[in-house]
Write an enzyme that holds these catalytic residues in place. Structure first.
Site, mmCIF file in Angstrom:
data_model
loop_
_atom_site.group_PDB
_atom_site.id
_atom_site.type_symbol
_atom_site.label_atom_id
_atom_site.label_comp_id
_atom_site.label_asym_id
_atom_site.label_seq_id
_atom_site.Cartn_x
_atom_site.Cartn_y
_atom_site.Cartn_z
ATOM 1 N N GLU A 45 0.843 -1.198 0.000
ATOM 2 C CA GLU A 45 0.000 0.000 0.000
ATOM 3 C C GLU A 45 0.878 1.248 0.000
ATOM 4 O O GLU A 45 2.035 1.211 0.464
ATOM 5 C CB GLU A 45 -0.875 -0.025 1.266
ATOM 6 C CG GLU A 45 -1.788 1.191 1.393
ATOM 7 C CD GLU A 45 -2.877 1.018 2.443
ATOM 8 O OE1 GLU A 45 -2.827 0.060 3.244
ATOM 9 O OE2 GLU A 45 -3.797 1.864 2.462
ATOM 10 N N ASN A 192 -12.385 -1.014 -0.793
ATOM 11 C CA ASN A 192 -11.710 -1.631 0.356
ATOM 12 C C ASN A 192 -12.363 -1.148 1.643
ATOM 13 O O ASN A 192 -12.606 0.051 1.803
ATOM 14 C CB ASN A 192 -10.231 -1.206 0.349
ATOM 15 C CG ASN A 192 -9.512 -1.576 1.639
ATOM 16 O OD1 ASN A 192 -9.183 -2.749 1.853
ATOM 17 N ND2 ASN A 192 -9.283 -0.613 2.516
ATOM 18 N N GLU A 193 -12.635 -2.050 2.536
ATOM 19 C CA GLU A 193 -13.194 -1.705 3.865
ATOM 20 C C GLU A 193 -14.244 -0.599 3.732
ATOM 21 O O GLU A 193 -14.156 0.454 4.372
ATOM 22 C CB GLU A 193 -12.067 -1.306 4.835
ATOM 23 C CG GLU A 193 -11.139 -2.470 5.123
ATOM 24 C CD GLU A 193 -10.217 -2.291 6.328
ATOM 25 O OE1 GLU A 193 -10.151 -1.183 6.901
ATOM 26 O OE2 GLU A 193 -9.565 -3.288 6.704
ATOM 27 N N TYR A 260 -7.009 -8.899 11.433
ATOM 28 C CA TYR A 260 -5.660 -8.701 11.976
ATOM 29 C C TYR A 260 -5.553 -9.344 13.355
ATOM 30 O O TYR A 260 -6.563 -9.628 14.015
ATOM 31 C CB TYR A 260 -5.357 -7.200 12.080
ATOM 32 C CG TYR A 260 -5.032 -6.572 10.733
ATOM 33 C CD1 TYR A 260 -3.762 -6.676 10.191
ATOM 34 C CD2 TYR A 260 -6.012 -5.890 10.007
ATOM 35 C CE1 TYR A 260 -3.446 -6.101 8.961
ATOM 36 C CE2 TYR A 260 -5.708 -5.314 8.772
ATOM 37 C CZ TYR A 260 -4.422 -5.430 8.259
ATOM 38 O OH TYR A 260 -4.116 -4.872 7.042
ATOM 39 N N GLU A 316 -6.375 -9.104 3.827
ATOM 40 C CA GLU A 316 -5.534 -8.421 4.820
ATOM 41 C C GLU A 316 -5.520 -9.263 6.083
ATOM 42 O O GLU A 316 -6.568 -9.475 6.705
ATOM 43 C CB GLU A 316 -6.047 -7.004 5.120
ATOM 44 C CG GLU A 316 -5.788 -6.038 3.976
ATOM 45 C CD GLU A 316 -6.108 -4.591 4.298
ATOM 46 O OE1 GLU A 316 -5.966 -4.196 5.481
ATOM 47 O OE2 GLU A 316 -6.505 -3.854 3.371
ATOM 48 N N GLN A 365 1.962 -6.188 5.624
ATOM 49 C CA GLN A 365 2.138 -5.884 4.233
ATOM 50 C C GLN A 365 3.545 -6.330 3.831
ATOM 51 O O GLN A 365 4.300 -6.811 4.669
ATOM 52 C CB GLN A 365 1.943 -4.400 4.000
ATOM 53 C CG GLN A 365 0.520 -3.925 4.339
ATOM 54 C CD GLN A 365 0.231 -2.511 3.832
ATOM 55 O OE1 GLN A 365 1.029 -1.913 3.130
ATOM 56 N NE2 GLN A 365 -0.924 -1.971 4.203
HETATM 57 O O1 AHR Z 1 -3.003 -2.526 6.243
HETATM 58 C C1 AHR Z 1 -3.247 -1.311 6.873
HETATM 59 C C2 AHR Z 1 -4.701 -0.904 6.776
HETATM 60 O O2 AHR Z 1 -5.483 -1.791 7.493
HETATM 61 C C3 AHR Z 1 -5.326 -0.906 5.404
HETATM 62 O O3 AHR Z 1 -5.065 0.254 4.702
HETATM 63 C C4 AHR Z 1 -6.774 -1.025 5.698
HETATM 64 O O4 AHR Z 1 -7.477 -1.675 4.669
HETATM 65 C C5 AHR Z 1 -6.809 -1.798 7.011
HETATM 66 O O5 AHR Z 1 -7.629 -1.196 7.939
#
Ligand code: AHR
Length: 512
Positions: A45, A192-193, A260, A316, A365
């Site tokens: 990103e 995205n999101e 995450y 992600e 990432q």
């Molecule tokens: O990976 C960091 C961020 O985490 C991304 O930009 C977003 O999609 C997520 O909240």
């Protein structure tokens, strides 16, 4: 005499608990689903030093580069056979206007990267730079388009610019910018999101937007898009339900899921290094939740798509800690330890288990951001422990997943308990069976008896990732603290693999 027995008992008790045992059965005859190599995807990103400095250094840099991208990273990514690379975000995707990133670099407009540190983005890494990088890597691009602040027309023209092989305003513009032939792009994210940074939409509103955007993302010629809807955050099963119900399935190939892992909770993520054993346990316990989240989203998907046509795209995932002291909080720069390798092995084993539904996944990432594979500092670059897991696990790319049964010892802390052994297995196209073991217990090794039924063959190789401490990590001065090594401690006789897995380690054994 009684005392002697007590001492003997205590002694035996201790030695028994130090010698953990696990029994594993690999159902070699029940392989049904392929482990899609795309679950080994990556994500870059426009965030912190993820692109600038991490990948892109420019053609004139003294750092060796291929068309402006660091050669050291290109070589290392080729070695692990990177299957796809997601770009340009993340949250950045929904404020990115692709036309700002084409044409002569000196003329490209600048913008403020409001999500990530408020820094000025000069758009020098744009569509051509990204797609040329993917060609150099021989990897599939995965582009995420802008729904939050973009338009249907803008996204539709981006697809035309990249993939149309003929005379058209966008194809002509591409040619004018130096690229005659179209690129091939399949993986295409529609936002995205969108429940958060991508527009704070309700699932119903997003589904309506998706229908319009996806309609005008056309397949030109032989190029077939694999369209991915912006999916739920973690355990928002209702969001998944609305995607599956409100979007016609002919318009959608996949739904994304983001999940995450933190040490404690979002507001108190914990540190990447120097953590206690309690924090080590908590992080892995949280990571194991991936299984529940994938299982429950899959149940919702099964209800609407029993033939499993639509993929779950976990685009992600990874560990998210407090940033390294003294670094920009908006840059998400964190170290990477043996604990992260253990987490990566465990989560990849979970994705293998769900090979019937999880078709693509992208660790967050690639470089200098979150659970990265590489850290860079000027011309220096190091491989993190997580990189070595992707190296070790490449044997599973596109192999047939073999279901496993595990009778595992447990690891307890904070009054809670997890299974200490995680296992997955697959059969490669050349007939080799690869079994990956993770021992999450930081204190005790485990003697594994792994039954592969009637398989004949030899233990041809085994390799291991482990280190002295759970927070052992690589630094620019000492880049080889945690690396992939050959492992000689195993045997295979009469269809049974016996292998000792040291505490806090990841091991893959190959039988052929
Ligand atoms: O990976 C960091 C961020 O985490 C991304 O930009 C977003 O999609 C997520 O909240």
């Amino acid at each position: 005499m009684k005392k002697l027995f007590i001492y003997l008992f205590l002694f035996l008790g201790i030695s028994v608990s130090a010698q953990q045992k696990a029994n594993v059965t690999v159902n070699v005859d029940k392989g049904e689903y392929q482990i899609n190599k795309h679950i080994y995807g990556h994500f870059s990103e426009h965030l912190g030093r993820g692109i600038y400095g991490g990948l892109w250094v420019g053609e004139d840099s003294h750092i060796p580069n291929v068309n402006g991208v660091r050669k050291d990273i290109i070589d290392a990514l080729k070695h692990i056979q990177i299957p796809n690379l997601r770009w340009p975000g993340g949250c950045f995707a929904d404020e990115y206007h692709w036309m700002d990133g084409i044409g002569p670099r000196s003329e490209r407009p600048k913008m403020v990267n409001t999500h990530w540190g408020g820094v000025v983005e000069d758009n020098s890494f744009g569509t051509h730079e990204f797609l040329n990088l993917c060609e150099a890597l021989e990897t599939e691009p995965y582009i995420c388009g802008n729904v939050g602040s973009g338009t249907v027309e803008e996204m539709s023209k981006w697809v035309e610019y990249i993939t149309f092989d003929g005379e058209s305003p966008m194809a002509n513009l591409r040619k004018k910018n130096g690229r005659e032939k179209p690129w091939k792009v399949s993986l295409w994210g529609v936002g995205n999101e969108n429940w958060g940074c991508g527009g704070h939409m309700t699932p119903e509103a997003y589904a309506e937007h998706y229908r319009r955007y996806a309609t005008y993302c056309r397949d030109f010629g032989e190029n077939k898009l694999y369209k991915i809807a912006g999916g739920p955050n973690v355990d928002d099963y209702r969001w998944m339900e609305v995607m599956m119900k409100n979007i016609p399935h002919f318009l959608m190939n996949g739904v994304s899921v983001h999940n995450y892992t933190f040490t404690r909770r979002w507001e108190d993520k914990g540190d990447a290094t120097g953590f206690s054993e309690d924090d080590y346990f908590s992080l892995l316990e949280h990571g194991l939740r991936m299984d529940e989240i994938v299982t429950k989203h899959a149940e919702v998907m099964d209800k609407y798509d029993p033939r499993k046509r639509i993929g779950m795209i976990v685009d992600e995932w990874g560990a998210w800690y407090n940033v390294e002291p003294g670094t920009n909080p908006g840059f998400l720069y964190q170290q990477n330890t043996l604990r992260d390798a253990i987490l990566a092995g465990t989560i990849l084993n979970i994705f293998h288990k769900h090979a019937d539904r999880v078709r693509v996944a992208n660790i967050a990432q690639l470089v200098n951001v979150l659970q990265s594979l590489f850290l860079t500092d000027g011309d220096k670059m190091l491989l993190t422990p997580t990189y070595h897991v992707f190296d070790m696990y490449k044997v599973h790319h596109d192999a047939t997943m073999l279901p496993v049964e595990i009778d595992s010892p447990t690891y307890s802390r904070l009054g809670r308990t997890i299974q200490s052994v995680s296992v997955s297995a697959s059969k490669a196209k050349d007939g080799a069976i690869n079994v990956s073991f993770v021992n999450l217990d930081p204190n005790q090794s485990v003697e594994i008896t792994c039954n592969l039924k009637d398989v004949k063959g030899k233990l041809t190789s085994a390799n291991i990732i482990t280190a002295a401490k759970t927070d052992s990590h690589n630094t620019f001065d000492n880049p080889n603290q945690v690396v992939l090594k050959d492992y000689k401690n195993g045997s295979f006789r009469n269809g049974t693999l016996k292998i000792n897995i040291p505490a806090k380690s990841v091991v893959t054994a190959q039988i052929k």
